[in-house]
Design a protein around this motif. Structure first.
Motif, PDB file in Angstrom:
ATOM      1  N   GLU A 138      -2.469   4.315 -10.010  1.00  0.00           N
ATOM      2  CA  GLU A 138      -2.960   3.182 -10.803  1.00  0.00           C
ATOM      3  C   GLU A 138      -4.121   3.561 -11.724  1.00  0.00           C
ATOM      4  O   GLU A 138      -4.543   2.765 -12.545  1.00  0.00           O
ATOM      5  N   SER A 139      -4.645   4.789 -11.569  1.00  0.00           N
ATOM      6  CA  SER A 139      -5.747   5.243 -12.422  1.00  0.00           C
ATOM      7  C   SER A 139      -5.206   5.523 -13.821  1.00  0.00           C
ATOM      8  O   SER A 139      -3.999   5.725 -13.998  1.00  0.00           O
ATOM      9  N   ASN A 189       0.861  -1.177   0.000  1.00  0.00           N
ATOM     10  CA  ASN A 189       0.000   0.000   0.000  1.00  0.00           C
ATOM     11  C   ASN A 189       0.895   1.222   0.000  1.00  0.00           C
ATOM     12  O   ASN A 189       1.563   1.502   0.994  1.00  0.00           O
ATOM     13  N   SER A 201      -3.227   4.061  -4.341  1.00  0.00           N
ATOM     14  CA  SER A 201      -4.664   3.795  -4.464  1.00  0.00           C
ATOM     15  C   SER A 201      -5.391   3.877  -3.117  1.00  0.00           C
ATOM     16  O   SER A 201      -6.567   4.221  -3.070  1.00  0.00           O
ATOM     17  N   THR A 202      -4.704   3.624  -2.028  1.00  0.00           N
ATOM     18  CA  THR A 202      -5.314   3.682  -0.700  1.00  0.00           C
ATOM     19  C   THR A 202      -5.777   5.084  -0.347  1.00  0.00           C
ATOM     20  O   THR A 202      -6.791   5.270   0.309  1.00  0.00           O
ATOM     21  N   ALA A 257      -6.422   7.593  -2.643  1.00  0.00           N
ATOM     22  CA  ALA A 257      -7.112   8.277  -3.737  1.00  0.00           C
ATOM     23  C   ALA A 257      -8.432   8.885  -3.277  1.00  0.00           C
ATOM     24  O   ALA A 257      -9.194   8.266  -2.539  1.00  0.00           O
ATOM     25  N   SER A 300      -5.066   8.270  -7.965  1.00  0.00           N
ATOM     26  CA  SER A 300      -4.226   7.097  -7.777  1.00  0.00           C
ATOM     27  C   SER A 300      -3.193   6.977  -8.887  1.00  0.00           C
ATOM     28  O   SER A 300      -3.470   7.279 -10.055  1.00  0.00           O
TER      29      SER A 300
END
Length: 158
Positions: free
Chosen positions: A124-125, A6, A111-112, A114, A122
């Motif tokens: 990862e987006s 994370n 992402s945690t 976001a 994020s």
């Protein structure tokens, strides 16, 4: 299989630690008091306040477990890790939507953390993935969920 790390900023870590402390110290006591008061009212089989307090207690314990798991697998990105020349996690970026001539500012986080309403996206987006590694003056293309391509120009990295 190893658990996913994370990624957290220092700010995100502090926020989660504060929430965990509040849940353990304050919220647990509050809900224990509610349960005690509801028990004193007698018959628990038809006691809505007791059921609500037990549900709240369950939710608090689930959130405590969730935060502890996040912290156990946390990888912290410090301000020293942020490169003002290239975009990475922890960077704050000002970009311009070339189609609508609209400027936006986002902080790239794991992402945690976001929170689109808080302008934290994020890594990862789709936009986050496209931004990572880019520099001021670069133009990136991002595919939207409906398949259209959107172009952004990177104006500033903080």
């Amino acid at each position: 299989m190893a658990e996913k790390k994370n990624i957290l900023t220092e700010e995100g870590l502090a926020k989660l630690e504060d929430e965990l402390q509040d849940l353990k110290v304050n919220k647990r006591k509050e809900v224990a008091t509610k349960i005690k008061e509801a028990r004193e009212q007698g018959d628990l089989s038809e006691n809505a306040e007791y059921d609500a307090a037990k549900d709240e207690q369950r939710d608090i314990e689930i959130r405590i477990e969730e935060i502890e798991k996040i912290l156990k697998n946390a990888e912290i990105v410090t301000n020293d890790d942020v490169d003002a020349n290239g975009i990475n996690i922890g960077s704050t970026v000002r970009i311009k939507d070339l189609e609508f001539d609209e400027e936006m500012e986002y902080k790239i986080v794991g992402s945690t953390e976001a929170d689109v309403l808080g302008n934290k996206i994020s890594n990862e987006s789709p936009v986050g993935v496209a931004l990572i590694g880019s520099k001021v003056g670069d133009t990136i293309e991002v595919e939207t969920p409906n398949g259209e391509m959107v172009q952004y120009e990177i104006l500033e990295i903080k």
